[in-house]
Design an enzyme around this catalytic site. Sequence first.
Site, mmCIF file in Angstrom:
data_model
loop_
_atom_site.group_PDB
_atom_site.id
_atom_site.type_symbol
_atom_site.label_atom_id
_atom_site.label_comp_id
_atom_site.label_asym_id
_atom_site.label_seq_id
_atom_site.Cartn_x
_atom_site.Cartn_y
_atom_site.Cartn_z
ATOM 1 N N HIS A 1 0.830 -1.205 0.000
ATOM 2 C CA HIS A 1 0.000 0.000 0.000
ATOM 3 C C HIS A 1 0.866 1.256 0.000
ATOM 4 O O HIS A 1 2.024 1.215 0.381
ATOM 5 C CB HIS A 1 -0.912 0.030 1.227
ATOM 6 C CG HIS A 1 -0.147 0.145 2.508
ATOM 7 N ND1 HIS A 1 0.423 -0.952 3.138
ATOM 8 C CD2 HIS A 1 0.176 1.220 3.282
ATOM 9 C CE1 HIS A 1 1.056 -0.549 4.233
ATOM 10 N NE2 HIS A 1 0.922 0.765 4.345
ATOM 11 N N THR B 1 0.553 4.777 1.904
ATOM 12 C CA THR B 1 -0.234 5.440 2.939
ATOM 13 C C THR B 1 -0.692 6.812 2.438
ATOM 14 O O THR B 1 0.109 7.605 1.975
ATOM 15 C CB THR B 1 0.572 5.587 4.239
ATOM 16 O OG1 THR B 1 0.951 4.278 4.682
ATOM 17 C CG2 THR B 1 -0.238 6.273 5.325
ATOM 18 N N MET C 1 5.962 11.873 1.981
ATOM 19 C CA MET C 1 6.885 11.083 1.182
ATOM 20 C C MET C 1 6.135 9.820 0.760
ATOM 21 O O MET C 1 6.144 8.807 1.471
ATOM 22 C CB MET C 1 8.135 10.709 1.991
ATOM 23 C CG MET C 1 9.113 9.862 1.189
ATOM 24 S SD MET C 1 10.471 9.210 2.180
ATOM 25 C CE MET C 1 9.616 8.077 3.268
ATOM 26 N N HIS D 1 5.254 6.358 -0.498
ATOM 27 C CA HIS D 1 6.099 5.176 -0.632
ATOM 28 C C HIS D 1 5.279 3.906 -0.432
ATOM 29 O O HIS D 1 4.209 3.941 0.156
ATOM 30 C CB HIS D 1 7.251 5.213 0.383
ATOM 31 C CG HIS D 1 6.779 5.141 1.796
ATOM 32 N ND1 HIS D 1 6.275 6.234 2.470
ATOM 33 C CD2 HIS D 1 6.707 4.100 2.672
ATOM 34 C CE1 HIS D 1 5.919 5.874 3.687
ATOM 35 N NE2 HIS D 1 6.166 4.580 3.841
ATOM 36 N N SER E 1 5.873 0.496 1.323
ATOM 37 C CA SER E 1 6.776 -0.236 2.213
ATOM 38 C C SER E 1 6.904 -1.691 1.766
ATOM 39 O O SER E 1 5.938 -2.301 1.313
ATOM 40 C CB SER E 1 6.275 -0.194 3.656
ATOM 41 O OG SER E 1 6.489 1.093 4.187
ATOM 42 N N TYR F 1 8.916 -4.078 7.209
ATOM 43 C CA TYR F 1 8.845 -3.410 8.506
ATOM 44 C C TYR F 1 9.780 -4.165 9.438
ATOM 45 O O TYR F 1 9.602 -5.375 9.660
ATOM 46 C CB TYR F 1 7.436 -3.477 9.091
ATOM 47 C CG TYR F 1 6.358 -2.648 8.413
ATOM 48 C CD1 TYR F 1 6.648 -1.618 7.543
ATOM 49 C CD2 TYR F 1 5.018 -2.918 8.676
ATOM 50 C CE1 TYR F 1 5.640 -0.880 6.951
ATOM 51 C CE2 TYR F 1 3.997 -2.179 8.103
ATOM 52 C CZ TYR F 1 4.320 -1.162 7.234
ATOM 53 O OH TYR F 1 3.317 -0.422 6.663
#
Length: 188
Positions: free
Chosen positions: A46, A48, A121, A123, A125, A128
């Site tokens: 995803h 955000t 920003m 992005h 991911s 994590y």
Amino acid sequence: MAEDPAKAAKEVYSVWALPPDDVRDRIKRIMAALRSEFGGPAFEPHITVVGAISLAPDDALCRFRSACAALSRYPARVSAAARGTFFYQCVFLLVDPTPEVVATKSHSCIHFGYENSTPYMPHLSLLYADLPDEVKEKARLRVEELDKEITGINFEVAALALYRTDTEDKSLESWEPVEVYQLPPNPK
């Protein structure tokens, strides 16, 4: 007596832009390879749009639907593999902050009453984890080995999702989708 919505139990929510299935599957393969090598929890690919915000469930859903009703599909482009400085931005794909990407973020944040103290920003991911910088760099380089053409891919964001995302839960076991909204084609 009806419960006062302002006093309803609050939960943490996020709004995510979802990549199309073919891009999602490609990114999931990279994510799985990184997790097997470097650890970390599994999560859906995803971008955000609205970060973690505490709201009552009905309020979150109402705000999400209201924000989505005025949006349409928009293009996104991956510009680079990068590494960040904290758990939720360990290794990721940078997304170009095009006018469409930024406008979707701004519009959604207004509906959610969300203010971020840092510049946006965008992005996607990939991992994590809490890793030392040299290990993060190794993971970032591994992204480029796993999919040499991932940088520069273009795709259309055709759906946004409201997720319950308790950021205190680093296992992500409590994270779950609440609703997915299919965006209409751009009328332009």
